[in-house]
Design an enzyme around this catalytic site. Structure first.
Site, mmCIF file in Angstrom:
data_model
loop_
_atom_site.group_PDB
_atom_site.id
_atom_site.type_symbol
_atom_site.label_atom_id
_atom_site.label_comp_id
_atom_site.label_asym_id
_atom_site.label_seq_id
_atom_site.Cartn_x
_atom_site.Cartn_y
_atom_site.Cartn_z
ATOM 1 N N HIS A 205 -8.183 -4.321 -1.702
ATOM 2 C CA HIS A 205 -6.919 -3.673 -1.373
ATOM 3 C C HIS A 205 -6.261 -4.312 -0.155
ATOM 4 O O HIS A 205 -5.029 -4.346 -0.055
ATOM 5 C CB HIS A 205 -7.157 -2.188 -1.112
ATOM 6 C CG HIS A 205 -5.897 -1.407 -0.909
ATOM 7 N ND1 HIS A 205 -4.992 -1.178 -1.934
ATOM 8 C CD2 HIS A 205 -5.378 -0.808 0.200
ATOM 9 C CE1 HIS A 205 -3.980 -0.477 -1.470
ATOM 10 N NE2 HIS A 205 -4.180 -0.239 -0.179
ATOM 11 N N ASP A 206 -7.057 -4.815 0.770
ATOM 12 C CA ASP A 206 -6.509 -5.429 1.979
ATOM 13 C C ASP A 206 -5.971 -6.830 1.761
ATOM 14 O O ASP A 206 -5.603 -7.511 2.728
ATOM 15 C CB ASP A 206 -7.581 -5.475 3.073
ATOM 16 C CG ASP A 206 -7.612 -4.203 3.914
ATOM 17 O OD1 ASP A 206 -6.775 -3.314 3.675
ATOM 18 O OD2 ASP A 206 -8.485 -4.093 4.794
ATOM 19 N N ARG B 244 -12.795 6.379 8.862
ATOM 20 C CA ARG B 244 -12.316 4.993 8.827
ATOM 21 C C ARG B 244 -13.397 4.062 8.288
ATOM 22 O O ARG B 244 -13.107 3.139 7.518
ATOM 23 C CB ARG B 244 -11.896 4.560 10.230
ATOM 24 C CG ARG B 244 -11.371 3.131 10.321
ATOM 25 C CD ARG B 244 -10.080 2.951 9.550
ATOM 26 N NE ARG B 244 -9.468 1.659 9.853
ATOM 27 C CZ ARG B 244 -8.318 1.249 9.330
ATOM 28 N NH1 ARG B 244 -7.655 2.013 8.479
ATOM 29 N NH2 ARG B 244 -7.823 0.072 9.649
ATOM 30 N N SER C 8 0.848 -1.183 0.000
ATOM 31 C CA SER C 8 0.000 0.000 0.000
ATOM 32 C C SER C 8 0.894 1.247 0.000
ATOM 33 O O SER C 8 1.783 1.371 -0.840
ATOM 34 C CB SER C 8 -0.973 -0.051 1.183
ATOM 35 O OG SER C 8 -1.939 0.953 1.099
ATOM 36 N N ASP D 202 -8.786 -5.037 -6.475
ATOM 37 C CA ASP D 202 -8.347 -3.856 -5.737
ATOM 38 C C ASP D 202 -8.923 -2.599 -6.382
ATOM 39 O O ASP D 202 -8.533 -2.226 -7.494
ATOM 40 C CB ASP D 202 -6.818 -3.798 -5.711
ATOM 41 C CG ASP D 202 -6.271 -2.742 -4.754
ATOM 42 O OD1 ASP D 202 -7.010 -1.796 -4.413
ATOM 43 O OD2 ASP D 202 -5.091 -2.864 -4.369
#
Length: 328
Positions: free
Chosen positions: A297-298, A187, A126, A267
């Site tokens: 993405h994680d 978040r 990332s 992603d």
């Protein structure tokens, strides 16, 4: 990240490097912090591997990436020295405009403090992958191999759009005196970009709440993740690091070290097309790995087997001929 002790966290020591009085960011600004702090652990005199992650990571790599940075793991402190560092020194960063190249320059200060002219490998995921690319471009003589995961040479406009909303939410909440709530909400929004619709469909029931405005099952998950994050960072620090992601831009042709690129087709923040472009334009591509994942993405945090094998392939040549093995 929150200071959560990992039971089998490898022993380490902090490394501190003074930030010179004449150190200026690319924006021309000065940092309020007077030092950059890293943490070194692992085999004494072993190959030096820098590890960097997302904007909420820091010098305690075994805490934010516990399955990767551990004894017997793909980044094994029993075989290499592991160096991680705190991003954007200090918690408060009002109005600071910092680039990934600035972060690379701060890493160079740490290396100078260690007396290390060169690192053997950089593993970045990332935002950390963006820093790795910037470091390779800015300091080509100071890096061996580079592996980037869920990162590319530029920010995609769609990702900038999502992060822009988060930054405006953070600033609004800060200015209203409700900063912690703003961090938690930002978040929650961020989590919807880190993961995928497929994962949400598998995990959460579509059962509606009793009344309009009450949280749905998926919302309960997001609210919990936001609450866990509320005290981790300040709004200003998040704004600066999020902005840094969007300013990131490195010419792939300037990354001349052996490069491994790992991307995931799901992603949304780093589209696989950007990973492919990075790989196609880099002059010394070792390998492009692309794979599906419900984690989006994680995936760099969740796809242990695939990422672990890839990192083993990158780092194993550094430790294949340890002196004790040669003697044996």
């Amino acid at each position: 990240m929150a200071s959560i002790q990992v039971p089998d966290e490898p022993a380490g020591r902090d490394i501190r490097a003074a930030i010179p009085d004449d150190f200026r960011l690319e924006s021309g600004q000065r940092l309020a912090a007077t030092q950059v702090v890293g943490r070194l652990h692992g085999l004494a005199d072993g190959p030096l591997v820098v590890v960097a992650g997302g904007i909420s990571s820091g010098r305690f790599a075994a805490r934010w990436w516990p399955w990767a940075v551990k004894s017997g793991g793909p980044i094994d402190p029993d075989r290499v020295r592991v160096l991680a560092f705190d991003l954007l020194p200090g918690r408060d960063a009002f109005g600071v405009t910092i680039t990934t190249t600035d972060q690379a320059r701060l890493l160079a200060l740490l290396l100078d403090a260690l007396g290390e002219a060169r690192i053997d490998a950089f593993v970045g995921a990332s935002y950390g992958g963006c820093i790795g690319l910037a470091f390779a471009a800015a300091f080509p003589g100071r890096i061996g191999a580079l592996a980037v995961i869920s990162a590319a040479h530029r920010a995609h406009p769609a990702a900038t759009a999502w992060r822009g909303v988060q930054r405006r939410l953070l600033a609004f909440a800060r200015d209203c005196g409700r900063e912690a709530e703003g961090v938690a909400l930002a978040r929650q929004l961020a989590m919807t970009t880190y993961r995928t619709a497929d994962e949400f469909a598998l995990r959460f029931s579509p059962t509606p709440p009793a009344r309009a405005g009450e949280p749905w099952p998926v919302c309960d998950y997001l609210i919990a993740r936001g609450a866990d994050y509320a005290d981790v960072t300040s709004a200003d620090r998040w704004i600066s690091l999020s902005d840094s992601l969007d300013r990131h831009s490195v010419d792939p042709r300037a990354v001349r070290c052996p490069l491994t690129v790992i991307g995931f087709t799901s992603d949304a923040l780093v589209p696989i097309a950007d990973s492919r472009e990075l790989a196609a334009r880099a002059p010394n591509l070792r390998r492009l790995i692309e794979a599906p994942s419900i984690f989006g993405h994680d995936a760099f945090l969740k796809e242990r087997e695939l990422v672990g094998r890839a990192l083993h392939d990158v780092l194993n040549p550094l430790t294949a001929l340890q002196p004790d093995e040669i003697a044996a």
